[in-house]
Design a protein around this motif. Structure first.
Motif, mmCIF file in Angstrom:
data_model
loop_
_atom_site.group_PDB
_atom_site.id
_atom_site.type_symbol
_atom_site.label_atom_id
_atom_site.label_comp_id
_atom_site.label_asym_id
_atom_site.label_seq_id
_atom_site.Cartn_x
_atom_site.Cartn_y
_atom_site.Cartn_z
ATOM 1 N N LYS A 111 0.861 -1.260 -0.011
ATOM 2 C CA LYS A 111 0.012 -0.074 0.211
ATOM 3 C C LYS A 111 0.869 1.427 -0.023
ATOM 4 C CE LYS A 111 -3.654 -2.337 2.433
ATOM 5 N NZ LYS A 111 -4.315 -2.538 3.728
ATOM 6 N N PHE A 113 3.386 4.125 -1.235
ATOM 7 C CA PHE A 113 3.534 4.975 -2.764
ATOM 8 C C PHE A 113 4.967 4.731 -2.970
ATOM 9 C CE2 PHE A 113 0.510 7.917 -0.090
ATOM 10 C CZ PHE A 113 -0.539 7.751 -0.976
ATOM 11 N N THR A 115 7.645 5.506 -6.151
ATOM 12 C CA THR A 115 8.139 6.456 -7.164
ATOM 13 C C THR A 115 9.218 5.849 -7.956
ATOM 14 O OG1 THR A 115 9.822 7.502 -5.802
ATOM 15 C CG2 THR A 115 7.577 8.693 -5.821
ATOM 16 N N ALA A 208 3.396 9.709 -8.509
ATOM 17 C CA ALA A 208 3.472 8.657 -7.563
ATOM 18 C C ALA A 208 2.458 7.508 -7.775
ATOM 19 C CB ALA A 208 2.968 9.080 -6.249
ATOM 20 N N SER A 212 -4.489 3.577 -6.660
ATOM 21 C CA SER A 212 -5.663 4.091 -7.146
ATOM 22 C C SER A 212 -5.361 5.078 -8.273
ATOM 23 C CB SER A 212 -6.140 4.899 -5.844
ATOM 24 O OG SER A 212 -5.321 5.884 -5.553
ATOM 25 N N PRO B 44 -7.740 5.429 -1.577
ATOM 26 C CA PRO B 44 -6.250 6.250 -1.787
ATOM 27 C C PRO B 44 -5.639 6.378 -0.508
ATOM 28 C CG PRO B 44 -8.441 7.489 -2.818
ATOM 29 C CD PRO B 44 -8.905 5.984 -2.401
ATOM 30 N N ASP B 47 -2.769 3.483 2.412
ATOM 31 C CA ASP B 47 -1.385 3.742 3.104
ATOM 32 C C ASP B 47 -1.304 4.214 4.636
ATOM 33 O OD1 ASP B 47 1.444 4.687 3.238
ATOM 34 O OD2 ASP B 47 0.714 6.728 2.629
ATOM 35 N N GLY B 208 -6.052 14.940 -6.638
ATOM 36 C CA GLY B 208 -5.854 13.879 -7.780
ATOM 37 C C GLY B 208 -5.124 14.541 -8.866
ATOM 38 N N ASN B 210 -2.840 14.916 -11.838
ATOM 39 C CA ASN B 210 -1.597 14.179 -12.166
ATOM 40 C C ASN B 210 -0.409 15.145 -12.686
ATOM 41 O OD1 ASN B 210 -2.465 11.372 -12.027
ATOM 42 N ND2 ASN B 210 -4.339 12.209 -13.138
ATOM 43 N N ASP B 211 -0.816 16.413 -13.262
ATOM 44 C CA ASP B 211 0.312 17.172 -13.767
ATOM 45 C C ASP B 211 0.452 18.687 -12.978
ATOM 46 O OD1 ASP B 211 2.173 18.323 -15.481
ATOM 47 O OD2 ASP B 211 0.619 18.898 -16.942
ATOM 48 N N GLY B 233 -0.166 12.957 0.814
ATOM 49 C CA GLY B 233 -0.592 11.919 0.292
ATOM 50 C C GLY B 233 0.049 11.623 -1.252
ATOM 51 N N ARG B 234 -0.620 11.123 -2.108
ATOM 52 C CA ARG B 234 -0.186 10.875 -3.514
ATOM 53 C C ARG B 234 0.125 12.024 -4.261
ATOM 54 N NH1 ARG B 234 -2.675 9.722 -8.561
ATOM 55 N NH2 ARG B 234 -0.897 9.117 -9.890
ATOM 56 N N ILE B 237 3.391 13.676 -3.413
ATOM 57 C CA ILE B 237 4.534 13.020 -3.697
ATOM 58 C C ILE B 237 4.787 13.443 -5.466
ATOM 59 C CG2 ILE B 237 5.352 10.438 -4.457
ATOM 60 C CD1 ILE B 237 4.156 9.743 -1.623
ATOM 61 N N THR B 238 3.475 13.340 -6.038
ATOM 62 C CA THR B 238 3.486 13.602 -7.293
ATOM 63 C C THR B 238 4.106 15.269 -7.564
ATOM 64 O OG1 THR B 238 1.638 11.857 -7.695
ATOM 65 C CG2 THR B 238 2.215 14.056 -9.534
ATOM 66 N N GLN B 241 7.777 15.317 -6.848
ATOM 67 C CA GLN B 241 8.529 14.620 -7.913
ATOM 68 C C GLN B 241 8.817 15.268 -9.157
ATOM 69 O OE1 GLN B 241 6.864 10.799 -8.804
ATOM 70 N NE2 GLN B 241 8.823 9.900 -9.474
ATOM 71 N N GLN B 242 7.654 16.061 -9.403
ATOM 72 C CA GLN B 242 7.769 16.733 -10.708
ATOM 73 C C GLN B 242 8.623 18.160 -10.556
ATOM 74 O OE1 GLN B 242 3.715 17.304 -12.298
ATOM 75 N NE2 GLN B 242 3.464 15.079 -12.383
ATOM 76 N N GLN B 245 12.120 17.341 -10.705
ATOM 77 C CA GLN B 245 12.667 17.328 -12.147
ATOM 78 C C GLN B 245 12.758 18.691 -12.804
ATOM 79 O OE1 GLN B 245 9.768 14.596 -14.126
ATOM 80 N NE2 GLN B 245 10.594 12.983 -12.761
ATOM 81 N N ALA B 267 8.838 7.450 0.022
ATOM 82 C CA ALA B 267 8.375 7.311 -1.018
ATOM 83 C C ALA B 267 9.518 7.885 -2.295
ATOM 84 C CB ALA B 267 7.104 7.579 -1.535
ATOM 85 N N LEU B 268 9.869 9.300 -1.709
ATOM 86 C CA LEU B 268 10.528 10.213 -2.325
ATOM 87 C C LEU B 268 11.940 10.000 -2.509
ATOM 88 C CD1 LEU B 268 7.992 12.969 -2.129
ATOM 89 C CD2 LEU B 268 8.938 12.436 -4.466
#
Lengths: 282, 401
Positions: A111, A113, A115, A208, A212, B44, B47, B208, B210-211, B233-234, B237-238, B241-242, B245, B267-268
């Motif tokens: 579960k 996340f 990367t 990530a 989901s 979602p 975790d 949610g 994504n970009d 949360g997700r 992290i997204t 990460q971006q 970069q 996660a990162l």
């Protein structure tokens, strides 16, 4: 300016690769594939694991291959037996598949996340008009363009491509002309799923990874498919690029309404042309 | 008799051996402690639910191995809420009515707010360990609801003193477009105004997303020297990460709330190195209670250290166990009476459960992501004491007793 334009192309490109798979499957099987988001997610996870063992490019190849095989199985054991059922039944089954795949991934990968880093050869930045732009993002645009060119060459120039186009307009007549539409559909669903694997793996270094993750991007790609015209390949390309740009400029100029703009665009397009930007098969 | 953490540790081996030989009747003499955990097992936030489970498992196994709490065995039952409020109410009811009426550790604040009004009817009790909305101990407070973790107001309270020490003048804000993110953005703006800093850009990204590229570019274009982030949360992290970069963190000093939580850092990895933020709990915390807890943790889950949510959930278990001990009963009404206004030995030290609003008073921290023994972790650099970090009740909570 240029940077925001490029950003729009990156997101549009990702959406295109994902939604053209949906278009392929819808065109041949008349199935609204809710499981497409989870195929994308599965593609990202397979890409992640293989990439950590043998590098990004191997991950990309294995993920596309694995999803292609899964797509063929999906067609053989789900879509084909269900083709005479009410479309709503098939839709519900694909929705069930989504839940099953999410749980399967949760069991295998856990579960937490995850990367993934872009491949070392593409991990730098390029100085564009005074701003650092990640090389990997340019590569995503490149891959999307290659997919678009490859697909349209295949559809326009090859014999199978001709069958696909014919079958997506009128499967019964095409079948009567001696085309094995069952095999054709299996090929096309496999390619569609393979493209979901491709988009999952190329987006893995950008987002990530979570079981989901297919949900939110699936909605955007449905918007692309509907705006472009259900079952139209050119339409999907135009709509994806348009929505990529609109999504970007919305955030810049009207931040409070940004999430709504692609949906408003879809509604306007549907009022103007009820069957989408490009009519299927045209 | 007070159960002391060290005694628990020392005695645990012997107790494990004893408990094998011990007749089951020994447990049956007293009603067991039944903990009900309506939390996110899928969805979602799975975790976070997983972290809750790890912390509770550790606490319960240790307690049972040491002969139980107040001579009672501890039992736990988990039900999945997917972090949805309506499901939290249903699952909470199922748990409470099947006897698991000491509830704890839902994920979303909305879940706690849905459970709260039902507690009296269910004859249950709820202890929040993750939920941050101020309303839980504010206008929606009820006699049977308690909170051991830091509320939003406590996070806002540490920003001001920290910002005063920072040299950056121009700040941008990027927050999640939901109640929590909006609140956090607003309280940061207040803190910035109070310290004479300017906010040059403010963006709220939908759940949610994504970009994040357009947001990142906007921050870079705004001329901000520093960035305040309230995304977790997700999505968090997204974004990180971006942003990494694009090289954003190299150009713009970055800090945030819930942005450098342990699960994000895990996660990162390197992407968050050097990023600052509010820390509610860190495994590097230098108290005897925490050291024992971390040692116990590393034995049970080798190669990991407790995250902020795991630490806070563990505090919840400590408070429940000690309240049962004090009450000498597992009836939620009795336990609630023992909890309100009581003082508890936790991994943070001695903590008071405030009578007026049922908020556990605790310190709050600020720090950055750095390396500890070769592993990236949030490291505390500033501690804000409990009396400053937990603002006094604002009077919106009226507990009738």
């Amino acid at each position: 300016m240029l940077i925001q334009l490029l950003n729009g192309l990156v997101y549009g490109g990702l959406l295109y690769v994902l939604s053209v798979g949906l278009v392929l499957i819808f065109g041949l099987r008349r199935v609204v594939n809710f499981a497409h988001g989870s195929l994308y997610m599965l593609g990202a996870y397979i890409g992640y694991t293989v990439a950590s063992l043998g590098g990004f490019w191997l991950g990309l190849v294995v993920s596309v291959f694995a999803l292609t095989v899964l797509g063929a199985l999906l067609d053989r054991f789900v879509f084909r037996p269900l083709q005479d059922e009410d479309p709503i039944v098939t839709m519900l089954v694909t929705f069930g598949l989504l839940l099953v795949l999410e749980d399967a991934v949760r069991t295998v990968w856990g579960k937490d996340f995850l990367t993934m880093a872009p491949p070392p050869s593409l991990s730098g930045v390029l100085l564009l008009t005074g701003t650092n732009f990640p090389v990997y993002r340019l590569a995503v645009i490149g891959i999307a363009i290659l997919v678009a060119i490859g697909l349209s060459l295949w559809l326009r120039l090859s014999r199978v491509g001709l069958y696909v186009r014919a079958s997506s307009v009128d499967p019964v007549t095409t079948g009567m002309q001696g085309v094995d539409t069952e095999r054709l559909s299996a090929t096309v669903v496999a390619i569609g799923a393979g493209l979901a694997g491709l988009s999952g793996t190329i987006s893995a270094p950008l987002v990530a990874l979570a079981p989901s993750m297919g949900g939110s991007i699936l909605i955007d790609s449905f918007v692309v498919v509907v705006t472009g015209g259900l079952g139209s390949f050119t339409g999907a390309f135009i709509a994806a690029m348009l929505i990529g740009q609109v999504h970007n400029w919305g955030v810049v100029f009207v931040p409070s309404a940004a999430p709504m703009i692609p949906l408003v665009l879809m509604v306007l397009v549907l009022i103007w042309r009820p069957s989408g930007l490009v009519r299927a098969g045209a | 008799m007070q159960i002391n953490r060290r005694k628990v540790l020392v005695g645990s081996t012997a107790a494990t051996l004893l408990s094998v030989a011990r007749p089951r009747i020994g447990w049956a003499a007293k009603d067991p402690i039944r903990i009900g955990v309506p939390t996110a097992i899928s969805g979602p936030y799975a975790d976070l639910g997983n972290q809750v489970k790890r912390a509770i498992t550790l606490a319960v196994d240790a307690a049972n191995a040491a002969g139980g709490v107040d001579g009672r065995q501890v039992e736990v039952r988990y039900l999945d809420t997917e972090a949805k409020a309506d499901m939290a109410r249903q699952q909470g009811e199922k748990l409470a009515l099947s006897g698991f009426n000491l509830l704890t550790s839902a994920i979303a604040s909305g879940e706690a707010l849905a459970i709260g009004p039902q507690l009296a009817r269910w004859d249950a009790l709820y202890v929040s360990t993750i939920n941050k909305a101020d309303d839980i101990t504010g206008k929606s407070c009820v006699p049977r609801m308690f909170r051991v973790n830091r509320p939003d107001a406590a996070d806002a309270a540490v920003v001001q003193p920290w910002l005063k020490q920072q040299k950056q003048q121009k700040w941008a804000i990027l927050a999640a477009d939901m109640a929590w993110g909006r609140n956090s953005g607003m309280s940061f703006k207040k803190a910035a105004d109070a310290n004479g800093r300017t906010v040059v850009g403010e963006s709220y990204s939908p759940f949610g997303t994504n970009d994040y590229a357009p947001y990142i570019q906007k921050i870079a274009d705004s001329g901000a020297e520093a960035l305040w982030v309230a995304i977790t949360g997700r999505d968090g992290i997204t974004f990180a990460q971006q942003a990494k970069q694009f090289g954003l963190f190299d150009k713009v000093f970055t800090a945030g709330v819930s942005f450098i939580a342990d699960n994000q850092v895990n996660a990162l990895g390197d992407a968050l190195k050097g990023v600052w933020g509010i820390i509610n709990y860190s495994s590097t915390l230098d108290t005897p209670g925490n050291k024992a807890f971390v040692a116990e943790w590393e034995k049970k889950y080798p190669g990991t250290s407790p995250s902020n949510f795991e630490g806070e959930t563990y505090v919840g278990m400590q408070v429940i166990f000690q309240a049962v001990q004090k009450a000498g009963s597992v009836k939620p009404g009795d336990v609630a009476k023992a909890m309100a206004g009581g003082s508890f030995d936790t991994i943070f030290g001695k903590q008071l459960m405030r009578q007026e609003d049922h908020q556990l008073l605790g310190p709050n921290f600020f720090g950055y992501v750095g390396e500890v023994n070769g592993k990236l972790k949030p490291i505390i650099t500033m501690t804000v004491p409990a009396d400053v970090a937990t603002p006094p009740p604002d009077g919106s909570c009226k507990l009738a007793g």
